[in-house]
Motif scaffolding. Structure first.
Motif, PDB file in Angstrom:
ATOM      1  N   ASP A  35     -59.975  14.902  35.251  1.00 50.81           N
ATOM      2  CA  ASP A  35     -58.639  14.364  35.001  1.00 50.81           C
ATOM      3  C   ASP A  35     -58.263  13.418  36.135  1.00 50.81           C
ATOM      4  OD1 ASP A  35     -57.459  15.883  37.206  1.00 50.81           O
ATOM      5  OD2 ASP A  35     -57.554  17.628  35.890  1.00 50.81           O
ATOM      6  N   GLY A  36     -57.099  12.805  36.004  1.00 50.72           N
ATOM      7  CA  GLY A  36     -56.682  11.817  36.987  1.00 50.72           C
ATOM      8  C   GLY A  36     -56.464  12.377  38.376  1.00 50.72           C
ATOM      9  N   ASP A  37     -55.916  13.581  38.456  1.00 48.75           N
ATOM     10  CA  ASP A  37     -55.685  14.191  39.767  1.00 48.75           C
ATOM     11  C   ASP A  37     -57.003  14.416  40.507  1.00 48.75           C
ATOM     12  OD1 ASP A  37     -52.780  14.618  39.728  1.00 48.75           O
ATOM     13  OD2 ASP A  37     -53.196  15.966  38.064  1.00 48.75           O
ATOM     14  N   GLU A  38     -57.984  14.958  39.789  1.00 45.74           N
ATOM     15  CA  GLU A  38     -59.289  15.203  40.407  1.00 45.74           C
ATOM     16  C   GLU A  38     -59.968  13.886  40.771  1.00 45.74           C
ATOM     17  OE1 GLU A  38     -63.404  17.781  39.684  1.00 45.74           O
ATOM     18  OE2 GLU A  38     -62.021  17.440  38.003  1.00 45.74           O
ATOM     19  N   ALA A  39     -59.756  12.867  39.939  1.00 48.29           N
ATOM     20  CA  ALA A  39     -60.350  11.560  40.221  1.00 48.29           C
ATOM     21  C   ALA A  39     -59.864  11.012  41.556  1.00 48.29           C
ATOM     22  CB  ALA A  39     -60.008  10.583  39.098  1.00 48.29           C
ATOM     23  N   ILE A  40     -58.566  11.132  41.809  1.00 45.07           N
ATOM     24  CA  ILE A  40     -58.000  10.639  43.069  1.00 45.07           C
ATOM     25  C   ILE A  40     -58.588  11.394  44.257  1.00 45.07           C
ATOM     26  CG2 ILE A  40     -55.867  10.460  44.412  1.00 45.07           C
ATOM     27  CD1 ILE A  40     -54.413   9.983  41.720  1.00 45.07           C
ATOM     28  N   LEU A  41     -58.719  12.711  44.120  1.00 44.97           N
ATOM     29  CA  LEU A  41     -59.316  13.513  45.189  1.00 44.97           C
ATOM     30  C   LEU A  41     -60.767  13.102  45.440  1.00 44.97           C
ATOM     31  CD1 LEU A  41     -57.949  17.076  44.290  1.00 44.97           C
ATOM     32  CD2 LEU A  41     -57.212  15.594  46.171  1.00 44.97           C
ATOM     33  N   LYS A  42     -61.517  12.874  44.357  1.00 38.73           N
ATOM     34  CA  LYS A  42     -62.926  12.502  44.491  1.00 38.73           C
ATOM     35  C   LYS A  42     -63.073  11.130  45.156  1.00 38.73           C
ATOM     36  CE  LYS A  42     -65.120  15.963  42.432  1.00 38.73           C
ATOM     37  NZ  LYS A  42     -66.199  16.763  43.054  1.00 38.73           N
ATOM     38  N   VAL A  43     -62.199  10.206  44.804  1.00 38.53           N
ATOM     39  CA  VAL A  43     -62.259   8.877  45.420  1.00 38.53           C
ATOM     40  C   VAL A  43     -61.966   8.976  46.916  1.00 38.53           C
ATOM     41  CG1 VAL A  43     -61.160   6.603  45.527  1.00 38.53           C
ATOM     42  CG2 VAL A  43     -61.732   7.609  43.311  1.00 38.53           C
ATOM     43  N   LEU A  52     -65.351   4.904  36.679  1.00 37.71           N
ATOM     44  CA  LEU A  52     -65.398   4.769  35.223  1.00 37.71           C
ATOM     45  C   LEU A  52     -64.356   5.730  34.664  1.00 37.71           C
ATOM     46  CD1 LEU A  52     -66.872   3.404  32.846  1.00 37.71           C
ATOM     47  CD2 LEU A  52     -68.470   5.328  32.857  1.00 37.71           C
ATOM     48  N   MET A  53     -63.261   5.186  34.127  1.00 40.36           N
ATOM     49  CA  MET A  53     -62.062   5.977  33.846  1.00 40.36           C
ATOM     50  C   MET A  53     -61.745   6.081  32.355  1.00 40.36           C
ATOM     51  SD  MET A  53     -59.420   7.541  35.414  1.00 40.36           S
ATOM     52  CE  MET A  53     -59.172   6.799  37.046  1.00 40.36           C
ATOM     53  N   ASP A  54     -61.697   7.320  31.862  1.00 44.60           N
ATOM     54  CA  ASP A  54     -61.188   7.569  30.514  1.00 44.60           C
ATOM     55  C   ASP A  54     -59.665   7.452  30.556  1.00 44.60           C
ATOM     56  OD1 ASP A  54     -61.047   8.306  27.839  1.00 44.60           O
ATOM     57  OD2 ASP A  54     -61.134  10.453  28.266  1.00 44.60           O
ATOM     58  N   ASP A  62     -53.043  11.158  33.439  1.00 45.86           N
ATOM     59  CA  ASP A  62     -53.857  10.411  32.488  1.00 45.86           C
ATOM     60  C   ASP A  62     -54.535   9.247  33.206  1.00 45.86           C
ATOM     61  OD1 ASP A  62     -52.149   8.033  32.500  1.00 45.86           O
ATOM     62  OD2 ASP A  62     -50.738   9.201  31.312  1.00 45.86           O
ATOM     63  N   GLY A  63     -55.403   8.555  32.486  1.00 47.66           N
ATOM     64  CA  GLY A  63     -56.182   7.491  33.103  1.00 47.66           C
ATOM     65  C   GLY A  63     -55.361   6.320  33.599  1.00 47.66           C
ATOM     66  N   THR A  67     -55.205   5.294  37.456  1.00 45.39           N
ATOM     67  CA  THR A  67     -55.665   3.954  37.828  1.00 45.39           C
ATOM     68  C   THR A  67     -54.650   3.264  38.725  1.00 45.39           C
ATOM     69  OG1 THR A  67     -56.981   3.669  35.817  1.00 45.39           O
ATOM     70  CG2 THR A  67     -56.274   1.663  36.941  1.00 45.39           C
ATOM     71  N   GLY A  68     -53.377   3.330  38.347  1.00 49.04           N
ATOM     72  CA  GLY A  68     -52.336   2.713  39.157  1.00 49.04           C
ATOM     73  C   GLY A  68     -52.279   3.288  40.562  1.00 49.04           C
ATOM     74  N   GLU A  69     -52.384   4.611  40.673  1.00 51.06           N
ATOM     75  CA  GLU A  69     -52.324   5.250  41.989  1.00 51.06           C
ATOM     76  C   GLU A  69     -53.566   4.932  42.821  1.00 51.06           C
ATOM     77  OE1 GLU A  69     -51.220   9.328  42.107  1.00 51.06           O
ATOM     78  OE2 GLU A  69     -49.624   9.112  40.616  1.00 51.06           O
ATOM     79  N   LEU A  70     -54.720   4.928  42.166  1.00 49.41           N
ATOM     80  CA  LEU A  70     -55.960   4.617  42.882  1.00 49.41           C
ATOM     81  C   LEU A  70     -55.935   3.205  43.462  1.00 49.41           C
ATOM     82  CD1 LEU A  70     -58.777   6.162  40.648  1.00 49.41           C
ATOM     83  CD2 LEU A  70     -58.167   6.813  42.976  1.00 49.41           C
ATOM     84  N   LYS A  71     -55.444   2.257  42.681  1.00 44.33           N
ATOM     85  CA  LYS A  71     -55.431   0.871  43.145  1.00 44.33           C
ATOM     86  C   LYS A  71     -54.449   0.675  44.293  1.00 44.33           C
ATOM     87  CE  LYS A  71     -57.528  -1.978  42.002  1.00 44.33           C
ATOM     88  NZ  LYS A  71     -58.871  -2.407  42.472  1.00 44.33           N
ATOM     89  N   LYS A  72     -53.384   1.471  44.317  1.00 48.10           N
ATOM     90  CA  LYS A  72     -52.448   1.385  45.438  1.00 48.10           C
ATOM     91  C   LYS A  72     -53.067   1.971  46.702  1.00 48.10           C
ATOM     92  CE  LYS A  72     -48.184   1.531  42.695  1.00 48.10           C
ATOM     93  NZ  LYS A  72     -46.980   2.339  42.337  1.00 48.10           N
ATOM     94  N   GLN A  73     -53.783   3.087  46.541  1.00 44.45           N
ATOM     95  CA  GLN A  73     -54.374   3.764  47.695  1.00 44.45           C
ATOM     96  C   GLN A  73     -55.687   3.126  48.142  1.00 44.45           C
ATOM     97  OE1 GLN A  73     -54.696   8.013  46.998  1.00 44.45           O
ATOM     98  NE2 GLN A  73     -52.757   8.077  45.898  1.00 44.45           N
ATOM     99  N   HIS A  74     -56.452   2.622  47.171  1.00 43.34           N
ATOM    100  CA  HIS A  74     -57.781   2.068  47.464  1.00 43.34           C
ATOM    101  C   HIS A  74     -57.962   0.750  46.705  1.00 43.34           C
ATOM    102  CE1 HIS A  74     -58.956   5.966  49.220  1.00 43.34           C
ATOM    103  NE2 HIS A  74     -58.343   6.507  48.185  1.00 43.34           N
ATOM    104  N   PRO A  75     -57.348  -0.319  47.177  1.00 40.28           N
ATOM    105  CA  PRO A  75     -57.401  -1.601  46.453  1.00 40.28           C
ATOM    106  C   PRO A  75     -58.812  -2.129  46.226  1.00 40.28           C
ATOM    107  CG  PRO A  75     -55.764  -1.654  48.214  1.00 40.28           C
ATOM    108  CD  PRO A  75     -56.549  -0.403  48.407  1.00 40.28           C
ATOM    109  N   SER A  76     -59.742  -1.758  47.096  1.00 44.18           N
ATOM    110  CA  SER A  76     -61.100  -2.292  46.978  1.00 44.18           C
ATOM    111  C   SER A  76     -61.941  -1.564  45.934  1.00 44.18           C
ATOM    112  CB  SER A  76     -61.814  -2.223  48.335  1.00 44.18           C
ATOM    113  OG  SER A  76     -61.969  -0.875  48.753  1.00 44.18           O
TER     114      SER A  76
END
Length: 217
Positions: A35-43, A52-54, A62-63, A67-76
Motif C-alpha cells: 500500500d501507499g504507506d508501506e511504499a513511502i517507508l520502503k522508499v 512502480l505504483m498501483d 492509495d497510489g 505518489t504526491g507524498e513521495l515526490k514531495k519527500q524524494h523529488p528525484s
C-alpha cells in the motif's frame, strides 16, 4: 542498474512483476510494498530510482496520494503508475501528483520494461492509447477555443475555483478554503464551465494544463 520498488496490494501481482522485471535491462527489484504507506517507508529505507505504483489500493494510502507524498519527500525518485484504469481523469490526476509515466496493466511486458528504463533516464512515458486520446482531445479543445469562451472572460473568483477544481479539490473543500458556501462554489463552477464550453472535470483539468495553470513540480 535501475533500483525498483514494486507497489501493489495483491501479493500474486507483486510476485509476478518481480519475476518478470528483476534482472531485465539492468532492473534490480530492491523492495515491494502492499500500500501507499508501506511504499513511502520502503522508499525512505531503500532509496530506489523508480517506484512502480498501483493506483487502487483499498488499505492505507492509495497510489495517487502516495505518489504526491513521495515526490514531495524524494523529488528525484521517478514514479511509474501501473494501473487498470484507462481513464482520462486518473491519468491527469497521476500526472498532477508527480508521476513520470502512466501504463496499463494490459500492456505487453516489453512495453513495461521500456517504460521503466525511460523514466529512470529522466524521461516521461505514456501508453500509446493515452497519447492518441490526448492528441484527439487537444485537437477538440483547440477547435473549441476558436469558438468558445476564453480564460480572460472569467471573473477572478471563477479563475480561482477553476484551478482548485483542476487540482482535485471537492466542492466542499473549495468552499472551506475560500470561506464561501458549497452552493456558491457549484454556481461559480457551472458558470465558468459554461463560459469555457467545458462539459466534464477532465475537460477542465486539460484546459488548466493547456493554460499552464497547474504546477507539476
Amino acid at each position: 542498474m535501475i533500483r525498483l520498488i514494486v507497489v501493489d496490494d495483491h501479493a500474486v501481482v507483486r510476485s509476478g512483476l518481480v519475476s518478470l522485471l528483476n534482472g531485465k535491462n539492468g532492473i534490480q527489484v530492491v523492495g515491494e510494498a502492499a500500500d501507499g504507506d508501506e511504499a513511502i517507508l520502503k522508499v525512505n529505507e531503500l532509496h530506489p530510482d523508480v517506484v512502480l505504483m498501483d493506483l487502487s489500493m483499498p488499505h492505507g494510502k492509495d497510489g495517487l496520494t502516495a505518489t504526491g507524498e513521495l515526490k514531495k519527500q524524494h523529488p528525484s525518485v521517478a514514479v511509474l503508475v501501473l494501473t487498470m484504469h484507462d481513464d482520462e481523469e486518473y491519468l491527469f490526476r497521476a500526472i498532477h501528483a508527480g508521476a513520470s509515466g502512466y501504463i496499463l496493466k494490459s500492456a505487453p511486458h516489453e512495453e513495461l520494461v521500456t517504460a521503466i528504463g525511460l523514466i529512470a533516464a529522466g524521461q516521461a512515458y505514456l501508453n500509446p492509447s493515452a497519447i492518441k486520446r490526448l492528441m484527439s482531445d487537444y485537437l477538440d479543445k483547440f477547435k473549441l477555443g476558436e469558438h468558445g469562451g476564453t480564460y480572460e472572460s472569467l471573473s477572478d473568483r471563477e479563475k480561482e475555483i477553476l484551478v482548485k477544481v483542476a487540482q482535485g479539490y471537492s466542492n466542499k473543500e473549495i468552499a472551506e478554503q475560500l470561506i464561501i458556501s458549497v452552493k456558491t462554489v457549484e454556481s461559480h463552477k457551472s458558470n465558468l464551465m459554461e463560459k469555457l464550453g467545458l462539459k466534464t472535470r477532465p475537460d477542465l483539468v486539460k484546459f488548466a494544463m493547456k493554460k499552464g495553470l497547474l504546477n507539476f513540480e
